[in-house]
Design an enzyme around this catalytic site. Structure first.
Site, PDB file in Angstrom:
ATOM      1  CB  CYS A 156      -0.925   0.022   1.210  1.00  0.00           C
ATOM      2  SG  CYS A 156      -2.242  -1.163   1.057  1.00  0.00           S
TER       3      CYS A 156
HETATM    4  N1  CO8 Z   1     -20.042  -9.751   7.285  1.00  0.00           N
HETATM    5  C1  CO8 Z   1     -20.590  -9.820   8.517  1.00  0.00           C
HETATM    6  N2  CO8 Z   1     -19.869  -9.989   9.640  1.00  0.00           N
HETATM    7  C2  CO8 Z   1     -18.540 -10.106   9.516  1.00  0.00           C
HETATM    8  C3  CO8 Z   1     -17.900 -10.040   8.259  1.00  0.00           C
HETATM    9  C4  CO8 Z   1     -18.703  -9.864   7.117  1.00  0.00           C
HETATM   10  N3  CO8 Z   1     -18.177  -9.777   5.894  1.00  0.00           N
HETATM   11  N4  CO8 Z   1     -16.575 -10.163   8.449  1.00  0.00           N
HETATM   12  C5  CO8 Z   1     -16.382 -10.303   9.756  1.00  0.00           C
HETATM   13  N5  CO8 Z   1     -17.566 -10.282  10.410  1.00  0.00           N
HETATM   14  C6  CO8 Z   1     -17.813 -10.418  11.842  1.00  0.00           C
HETATM   15  C7  CO8 Z   1     -16.723 -11.230  12.521  1.00  0.00           C
HETATM   16  O1  CO8 Z   1     -17.025 -12.604  12.439  1.00  0.00           O
HETATM   17  C8  CO8 Z   1     -16.792 -10.707  13.927  1.00  0.00           C
HETATM   18  O2  CO8 Z   1     -17.850 -11.339  14.612  1.00  0.00           O
HETATM   19  P1  CO8 Z   1     -17.721 -11.685  16.196  1.00  0.00           P
HETATM   20  O3  CO8 Z   1     -17.573 -10.345  16.869  1.00  0.00           O
HETATM   21  O4  CO8 Z   1     -18.993 -12.380  16.477  1.00  0.00           O
HETATM   22  O5  CO8 Z   1     -16.477 -12.515  16.311  1.00  0.00           O
HETATM   23  C9  CO8 Z   1     -17.191  -9.240  13.760  1.00  0.00           C
HETATM   24  O6  CO8 Z   1     -17.757  -9.134  12.465  1.00  0.00           O
HETATM   25  C10 CO8 Z   1     -16.025  -8.287  13.839  1.00  0.00           C
HETATM   26  O7  CO8 Z   1     -14.971  -8.763  12.970  1.00  0.00           O
HETATM   27  P2  CO8 Z   1     -13.583  -8.043  12.867  1.00  0.00           P
HETATM   28  O8  CO8 Z   1     -13.006  -7.870  14.234  1.00  0.00           O
HETATM   29  O9  CO8 Z   1     -12.746  -8.747  11.852  1.00  0.00           O
HETATM   30  O10 CO8 Z   1     -14.049  -6.644  12.242  1.00  0.00           O
HETATM   31  P3  CO8 Z   1     -13.363  -5.224  12.338  1.00  0.00           P
HETATM   32  O11 CO8 Z   1     -14.293  -4.308  13.020  1.00  0.00           O
HETATM   33  O12 CO8 Z   1     -11.953  -5.283  12.813  1.00  0.00           O
HETATM   34  O13 CO8 Z   1     -13.333  -4.797  10.795  1.00  0.00           O
HETATM   35  C11 CO8 Z   1     -11.715  -4.664   8.999  1.00  0.00           C
HETATM   36  C12 CO8 Z   1     -12.591  -5.569   9.867  1.00  0.00           C
HETATM   37  C13 CO8 Z   1     -12.629  -3.767   8.195  1.00  0.00           C
HETATM   38  C14 CO8 Z   1     -10.861  -5.508   8.100  1.00  0.00           C
HETATM   39  C15 CO8 Z   1     -10.837  -3.773   9.915  1.00  0.00           C
HETATM   40  O14 CO8 Z   1     -10.194  -4.567  10.885  1.00  0.00           O
HETATM   41  C16 CO8 Z   1      -9.760  -3.024   9.146  1.00  0.00           C
HETATM   42  O15 CO8 Z   1     -10.006  -2.332   8.196  1.00  0.00           O
HETATM   43  N6  CO8 Z   1      -8.545  -3.078   9.637  1.00  0.00           N
HETATM   44  C17 CO8 Z   1      -7.414  -2.382   8.995  1.00  0.00           C
HETATM   45  C18 CO8 Z   1      -6.923  -3.234   7.927  1.00  0.00           C
HETATM   46  C19 CO8 Z   1      -5.960  -2.543   7.014  1.00  0.00           C
HETATM   47  O16 CO8 Z   1      -5.790  -1.357   6.959  1.00  0.00           O
HETATM   48  N7  CO8 Z   1      -5.324  -3.312   6.264  1.00  0.00           N
HETATM   49  C20 CO8 Z   1      -4.443  -2.820   5.278  1.00  0.00           C
HETATM   50  C21 CO8 Z   1      -4.341  -3.884   4.316  1.00  0.00           C
HETATM   51  S1  CO8 Z   1      -4.035  -3.350   2.772  1.00  0.00           S
HETATM   52  C22 CO8 Z   1      -2.364  -3.300   2.417  1.00  0.00           C
HETATM   53  O17 CO8 Z   1      -1.495  -3.090   3.171  1.00  0.00           O
HETATM   54  C23 CO8 Z   1      -2.004  -3.598   1.011  1.00  0.00           C
HETATM   55  C24 CO8 Z   1      -1.897  -5.026   0.784  1.00  0.00           C
HETATM   56  C25 CO8 Z   1      -1.674  -5.245  -0.677  1.00  0.00           C
HETATM   57  C26 CO8 Z   1      -2.941  -5.185  -1.486  1.00  0.00           C
HETATM   58  C27 CO8 Z   1      -3.713  -6.443  -1.476  1.00  0.00           C
HETATM   59  C28 CO8 Z   1      -4.726  -6.501  -2.594  1.00  0.00           C
HETATM   60  C29 CO8 Z   1      -5.672  -7.676  -2.478  1.00  0.00           C
END
Ligand code: CO8
Length: 371
Positions: A156
């Site tokens: 990124c």
């Molecule tokens: N629908 C419904 N519920 C869901 C879903 C879904 N799709 N996904 C997860 N849940 C549920 C989980 O099961 C969990 O349930 P429970 O509480 O019962 O266990 C609950 O929702 C909460 O899950 P999370 O804790 O995973 O959810 P978050 O609030 O943390 O949100 C995010 C998830 C949006 C991914 C968030 O953590 C985030 O954005 N974090 C930052 C990530 C980030 O910035 N990453 C950067 C990566 S990109 C990068 O560096 C480049 C890589 C190269 C590119 C790659 C291209 C493919």
């Protein structure tokens, strides 16, 4: 020493777009079929059922409402769930280079300078479609640029690392102008069967022309650039040329994007806030006085938190630009899309920040002042 300037930017947006509802409908159709196929094992407790995704969750957790992609049909077909991108012959422009060229042409038209003044092309992106010849050299050839070209990948943060490299080339006299392109087909390395991440990414290409101030009419003086990396396994993709050599077989899931999203959030946000504030102080820039933040576009809650800490107030939507609602996370291109779309109201002398952060971990800060 020459003063490097961001002379122009360009954008290419693929025509296909997928809303959260469309994506979730396809995902849930796949989940329904999977659970039906494995009903006996699930009923016996030998296998956990797959859980459905939710459009409400996606928007609340990430701020994403839709994403542009190079191929919508394949992604939304529950039997396919990946973009379908036919191979091209070696005599055709490759798809990644084509997107880069379209973004570059947009930047060139806005710059008004001459292609003959460009001395280098850097393709800075989070995945190249082949190891060699470099995509950047193909772009260089398609545009008729002289000099040299090479690819670089800092996930990124590729764009800010590319801008810093270009700025150093200008300062040292290695080139008078450098074209940095960021073609991102994130859908190609996203697992659309993974509920935790299937909604995160989109496809796009951006381009930045960094030039000696003598070759820029207006534009943005680069006040300073700073890069940082810190090893982490929390965002990882194990796809690579050694996959075929593994006697145990290629495997699947970790050859695409995987992450510990919560850990990334917790660890990257403070790292980026500290970096921005320290770099601003070093440059004699008051972070509270920044007119605009063009941050990496991964998650709206991350950007809200960084914006609040850096500006020391709740930023307005104009101050902390969000484009991920339309584009999702486009890896290196995100902060450049934000900059490209939201800078026309700057008066001469006003200052803003382009900032990236992501896998590696990696982060880059580029402070710019309107000239
Ligand atoms: N629908 C419904 N519920 C869901 C879903 C879904 N799709 N996904 C997860 N849940 C549920 C989980 O099961 C969990 O349930 P429970 O509480 O019962 O266990 C609950 O929702 C909460 O899950 P999370 O804790 O995973 O959810 P978050 O609030 O943390 O949100 C995010 C998830 C949006 C991914 C968030 O953590 C985030 O954005 N974090 C930052 C990530 C980030 O910035 N990453 C950067 C990566 S990109 C990068 O560096 C480049 C890589 C190269 C590119 C790659 C291209 C493919």
């Amino acid at each position: 020493m020459s003063q490097p300037v961001i002379a122009a930017t360009g954008l290419y947006v693929p025509p296909d777009s997928i809303s959260n509802n469309e994506l979730v409908d396809a995902f849930n159709a796949y989940v329904g079929a999977f659970n039906a196929d494995h009903a006996t094992a699930i009923a016996a407790g030998d296998m956990a059922p797959l859980l459905p995704s939710s459009a409400d969750f996606i928007e609340k957790a990430s701020g994403i409402k839709s994403r542009h992609v190079v191929n919508k049909n394949g992604i939304l077909d529950p039997a396919v769930m990946r973009p379908e991108i036919p191979e091209r012959t070696n005599d055709e422009l490759s798809v990644l280079a084509e997107m880069a060229v379209l973004a570059a042409r947009d930047a060139l038209a806005r710059w008004g300078g001459n292609v003959s003044d460009i001395g280098a092309v850097i393709c800075a992106a989070s995945n190249m479609q082949r190891p060699y010849p470099a995509i950047a050299i193909e772009v260089q050839n398609a545009l008729g640029v002289r000099g040299f070209a090479f690819d670089m990948n800092v996930a990124c943060s590729s764009a800010t690392f590319g801008i810093k490299t270009a700025a150093d080339f200008i300062s040292s006299g290695s080139a008078k102008a450098v074209l940095v392109v960021n073609p991102e087909i994130c859908s190609g390395h996203l697992n659309f069967r993974d509920r935790d991440s299937h909604f995160i990414f989109g496809d796009v290409a951006t381009a930045v022309i960094v030039a000696d101030e003598a070759l820029a009419d207006g534009g943005w003086s680069i006040l300073g650039t700073r890069l940082k990396t810190q090893f982490s396994n929390n965002i990882r993709n194990n796809f690579g040329f050694l996959n075929r050599c593994a006697p145990e077989g290629i495997g699947a899931a970790d050859k695409l994007f995987v992450q510990e999203g919560r850990k990334v959030f917790r660890e990257v946000v403070p790292m980026v806030i500290d970096m921005i504030i320290a770099h601003a102080e070093h440059l004699g820039v008051d972070p509270k006085g920044l007119k605009r933040l063009w941050l990496h576009q991964a998650n709206i809650n991350m950007n809200d938190m960084i914006g609040r800490k850096v500006l020391d107030r709740v930023p307005t939507p104009q101050e902390n630009v969000i484009i991920l609602d339309e584009f999702a996370n486009t890896s290196s291109a995100g902060s450049i899309i934000a900059f490209h779309k939201a800078n026309s109201d700057f008066a001469v002398g006003e200052t803003g920040l382009i900032c990236s952060f992501g896998a590696g971990y990696s982060a880059g800060t580029v402070f710019v002042r309107k000239r």
